[in-house]
Write a protein that holds these residues in place. Structure first.
Motif, mmCIF file in Angstrom:
data_model
loop_
_atom_site.group_PDB
_atom_site.id
_atom_site.type_symbol
_atom_site.label_atom_id
_atom_site.label_comp_id
_atom_site.label_asym_id
_atom_site.label_seq_id
_atom_site.Cartn_x
_atom_site.Cartn_y
_atom_site.Cartn_z
ATOM 1 N N HIS A 196 0.987 -0.798 -0.408
ATOM 2 C CA HIS A 196 0.162 -0.341 0.418
ATOM 3 C C HIS A 196 1.133 1.839 0.202
ATOM 4 N N ILE A 197 1.648 1.389 0.753
ATOM 5 C CA ILE A 197 2.950 1.899 0.941
ATOM 6 C C ILE A 197 3.675 2.395 -0.872
ATOM 7 N N GLU A 198 3.508 1.285 -1.823
ATOM 8 C CA GLU A 198 4.730 1.382 -2.380
ATOM 9 C C GLU A 198 3.600 2.329 -3.487
ATOM 10 N N LYS A 199 2.490 1.781 -3.059
ATOM 11 C CA LYS A 199 1.572 2.307 -3.948
ATOM 12 C C LYS A 199 0.833 3.739 -4.139
ATOM 13 N N THR A 200 0.591 4.099 -2.562
ATOM 14 C CA THR A 200 0.293 5.350 -2.035
ATOM 15 C C THR A 200 1.143 6.377 -2.017
ATOM 16 N N TYR A 201 1.891 6.109 -1.182
ATOM 17 C CA TYR A 201 3.414 7.656 -1.032
ATOM 18 C C TYR A 201 4.229 7.540 -2.044
ATOM 19 N N LYS A 202 4.567 8.813 -1.987
ATOM 20 C CA LYS A 202 5.448 9.003 -3.203
ATOM 21 C C LYS A 202 6.750 10.239 -1.898
ATOM 22 N N ARG A 203 8.132 8.876 -1.744
ATOM 23 C CA ARG A 203 8.921 9.091 -1.491
ATOM 24 C C ARG A 203 9.643 10.765 -1.915
ATOM 25 N N PRO A 204 10.973 10.916 -0.866
ATOM 26 C CA PRO A 204 11.537 12.168 -1.346
ATOM 27 C C PRO A 204 12.824 11.682 -2.456
ATOM 28 N N PHE A 205 13.132 12.198 -3.702
ATOM 29 C CA PHE A 205 13.634 11.491 -4.571
ATOM 30 C C PHE A 205 14.672 10.738 -3.934
ATOM 31 N N LYS A 206 15.808 11.381 -3.080
ATOM 32 C CA LYS A 206 16.553 10.298 -2.747
ATOM 33 C C LYS A 206 16.541 8.896 -2.503
ATOM 34 N N ASP A 207 15.394 8.827 -2.139
ATOM 35 C CA ASP A 207 14.650 7.703 -1.153
ATOM 36 C C ASP A 207 15.010 6.710 -2.211
ATOM 37 N N ARG A 208 13.494 7.310 -3.063
ATOM 38 C CA ARG A 208 13.602 6.448 -4.589
ATOM 39 C C ARG A 208 14.366 5.810 -5.468
ATOM 40 N N PHE A 209 15.167 7.618 -5.315
ATOM 41 C CA PHE A 209 16.163 6.354 -6.499
ATOM 42 C C PHE A 209 16.736 5.457 -5.590
ATOM 43 N N ALA A 210 16.960 5.719 -4.131
ATOM 44 C CA ALA A 210 17.990 4.307 -3.577
ATOM 45 C C ALA A 210 17.938 3.119 -3.804
ATOM 46 N N ARG A 211 16.009 2.889 -3.375
ATOM 47 C CA ARG A 211 15.534 1.413 -4.047
ATOM 48 C C ARG A 211 15.248 1.635 -5.382
ATOM 49 N N ALA A 212 15.374 1.862 -6.199
ATOM 50 C CA ALA A 212 15.299 1.333 -7.200
ATOM 51 C C ALA A 212 16.436 1.817 -7.652
ATOM 52 N N VAL A 213 17.848 1.380 -7.655
ATOM 53 C CA VAL A 213 19.509 0.884 -7.956
ATOM 54 C C VAL A 213 19.349 -0.497 -6.911
ATOM 55 N N LEU A 214 18.540 -0.416 -5.718
ATOM 56 C CA LEU A 214 18.575 -1.544 -5.054
ATOM 57 C C LEU A 214 17.904 -2.593 -6.061
ATOM 58 N N ALA A 215 16.677 -2.824 -6.096
ATOM 59 C CA ALA A 215 15.830 -3.524 -6.790
ATOM 60 C C ALA A 215 15.853 -4.014 -8.603
ATOM 61 N N ALA A 216 17.435 -2.731 -9.021
ATOM 62 C CA ALA A 216 17.403 -3.317 -10.344
ATOM 63 C C ALA A 216 18.459 -3.957 -9.956
ATOM 64 N N TRP A 276 22.308 13.280 -0.053
ATOM 65 C CA TRP A 276 21.363 12.232 -0.814
ATOM 66 C C TRP A 276 22.123 11.215 -1.540
ATOM 67 N N MET A 277 23.290 11.068 -0.716
ATOM 68 C CA MET A 277 24.079 10.516 -1.192
ATOM 69 C C MET A 277 24.578 9.024 -0.176
ATOM 70 N N LYS A 278 24.042 9.578 0.881
ATOM 71 C CA LYS A 278 24.521 9.079 2.208
ATOM 72 C C LYS A 278 24.169 7.255 1.689
ATOM 73 N N THR A 279 23.009 6.644 1.255
ATOM 74 C CA THR A 279 23.234 4.975 1.402
ATOM 75 C C THR A 279 24.128 4.418 0.579
ATOM 76 N N PHE A 280 24.495 5.342 -0.855
ATOM 77 C CA PHE A 280 25.631 4.993 -1.891
ATOM 78 C C PHE A 280 26.559 4.486 -0.845
ATOM 79 N N GLY A 281 27.031 5.613 0.063
ATOM 80 C CA GLY A 281 28.042 5.056 0.743
ATOM 81 C C GLY A 281 28.037 4.268 2.293
ATOM 82 N N VAL A 282 27.104 3.795 2.769
ATOM 83 C CA VAL A 282 26.939 2.622 3.390
ATOM 84 C C VAL A 282 26.745 1.652 2.132
ATOM 85 N N MET A 283 26.311 1.487 0.864
ATOM 86 C CA MET A 283 26.619 0.505 0.571
ATOM 87 C C MET A 283 27.982 0.678 0.135
#
Length: 431
Positions: A102-122, A152-159
């Motif tokens: 439901h969250i994925e369908k109805t909530y628009k995350r900040p761009f940095k979160d959307r981008f990080a999640r899209a990279v992980l899923a891809a 906005w790059m913190k997640t990639f530093g953790v990676m």
């Protein structure tokens, strides 16, 4: 728990299922004592009970997810410790799965979160892409500190911090093949290759194949199988997860039709919990509901299957093993005794750390997306493990292996690597 869903809402089978789950909760709060995020953060909304209230409010009012709800649902590890604790049988796993979709369908995350999640899923569910990304990370790792200072790059530093220093070459054990049983054939199984594990530690499945064939079990690595879908499933990406499930269902049932299968063997317990849930995930798909349920029934953790083979008793090895029970093993699949009994039978002395019910903080992509909470849980887990003064740590999940390894100098291996060694295989490289 009283609910007030309308008849129109309950016409949706997903909402109807969640309503039944919600009604089972009696607000007792037992779950708070064993919830890792509540133990660490002390916030009621970061406990299963608190999240249940948030999910109920969101679904009952038919509204889009808001920032507060998303924050607390994202902090959930899906460790399922609450399932083990709950005296009322609240099916929190499927409730939070519905909330994430439901969250994925109805909530628009900040761009940095959307981008990080899209990279992980891809990247993560695809071994070739994941291997390439890890090799690139090896070159850029020195920049991790700088990258983490850019918001906005913190997640990639953790990676970059989590990436291994070396990436092992691709294993022959990931290629489609049938491995013949040694001696008289006692059974035939398929084995999940998966996505992250064959890139990070291909020796796990190599050990499993050696051990199984040595015990008279024919092992099939099927062409075309891949990620079980768990990583994207826990991110709320329903269609991507179901696509992975359908692919694997088709492939394993084809192998079953060819010459029968006693089991589909999984050596990563996080994957095992998801594959055992394929029947539920695809229950509303008329073309796959029955087939998925059949695959779920075939799915077995490697230790679950080995426990039925009556492996011979071995002499004491003079080696102490701290057994870390992965959440997906003990809470998701309710497998608690088999791994420890197998290790003891193989000649190892087994010790169990304190607070064994608490998660190590890995939880799929959690140690990337919720790194601060994950670090606290890892430090707590490592302290408890090291207090047992073991020679080696054993566990049944690749996520736990990579997480715990970054916090201790002790060697950490998959349970099957130690069992393979005890029954004639090579000494694990980690030792």
């Amino acid at each position: 728990m009283q609910t007030n869903f309308s008849p129109a809402q309950l016409a949706d089978p997903r909402v109807a299922e969640s309503e039944k789950i919600l009604r089972k909760c009696v607000h007792c709060g037992f779950c708070t004592a064993t919830c890792p995020t509540y133990v660490v953060l002390g916030d009621e909304l970061d406990s299963p009970r608190g999240r249940i209230y948030l999910i109920k409010d969101m679904l009952e009012n038919g509204r889009a997810a808001d920032r507060e709800t998303v924050t607390h649902i994202d902090r959930c590890l899906s460790c399922l410790s609450c399932l083990t604790t709950c005296p009322s049988g609240v099916d929190y796993m499927h409730l939070v799965d519905h909330a994430r979709i439901h969250i994925e369908k109805t909530y628009k995350r900040p761009f940095k979160d959307r981008f990080a999640r899209a990279v992980l899923a891809a990247v993560l569910p695809y071994p070739r892409r994941f291997r390439f990304a890890l090799r690139a990370a090896g070159v850029t790792r020195p920049l991790a500190g700088l990258v983490k200072r850019i918001p906005w790059m913190k997640t990639f530093g953790v990676m970059l911090d989590l990436a291994p220093k070396a990436v092992p070459p691709a294993s022959a054990g990931t290629r489609p093949a049938t491995y013949a049983a040694k001696g008289e054939r006692r059974g035939r199984v398929a084995i999940l290759t998966g996505c992250a594990q064959p890139v990070l530690k291909p020796e796990i499945n190599e050990a499993a194949i050696r051990l199984l064939t040595g015990q008279g079990i024919e092992v099939v690595v099927s062409a075309g199988e891949g990620c079980c879908g768990a990583l994207v499933h826990h991110m709320g990406r329903e269609e991507q997860a179901l696509e992975a499930a359908r692919r694997n269902v088709d492939i394993w049932l084809k192998a079953e039709d060819e010459d029968g299968l006693d089991a589909v063997i999984i050596t990563a317990s996080g994957c095992g919990t998801t594959i055992k849930d394929y029947g539920h995930m695809l229950r509303l798909d008329p073309g796959y509901a029955e087939k998925a349920a059949k695959v779920s029934a075939l799915a077995k953790d490697i230790t679950e299957y080995l426990a039925g083979l009556e492996l011979p008793q071995r002499e004491k090895r003079g080696m102490t093993v701290a057994y870390h029970s992965a959440c997906s093993m003990q809470h998701g699949q309710k497998i608690t005794a088999a791994p420890k009994e197998l290790l003891k039978r193989a000649g190892f002395t087994v010790r169990e750390p304190a607070e064994g019910h608490l998660c190590c903080g890995s939880a799929g992509t959690y140690n990337i997306l919720q790194s601060e909470i994950s670090e606290k849980l890892k430090a707590r887990k490592v302290r408890n493990i090291e207090a047992t003064k073991p020679d080696v740590i054993a566990t049944g999940n690749i996520g736990c292996i990579t997480q715990i390894a970054t916090g201790t100098a002790l060697p950490i291996l998959h349970t099957v690597e130690l069992l393979d060694w005890a029954y004639g295989g090579p000494k694990p490289a980690g030792l």
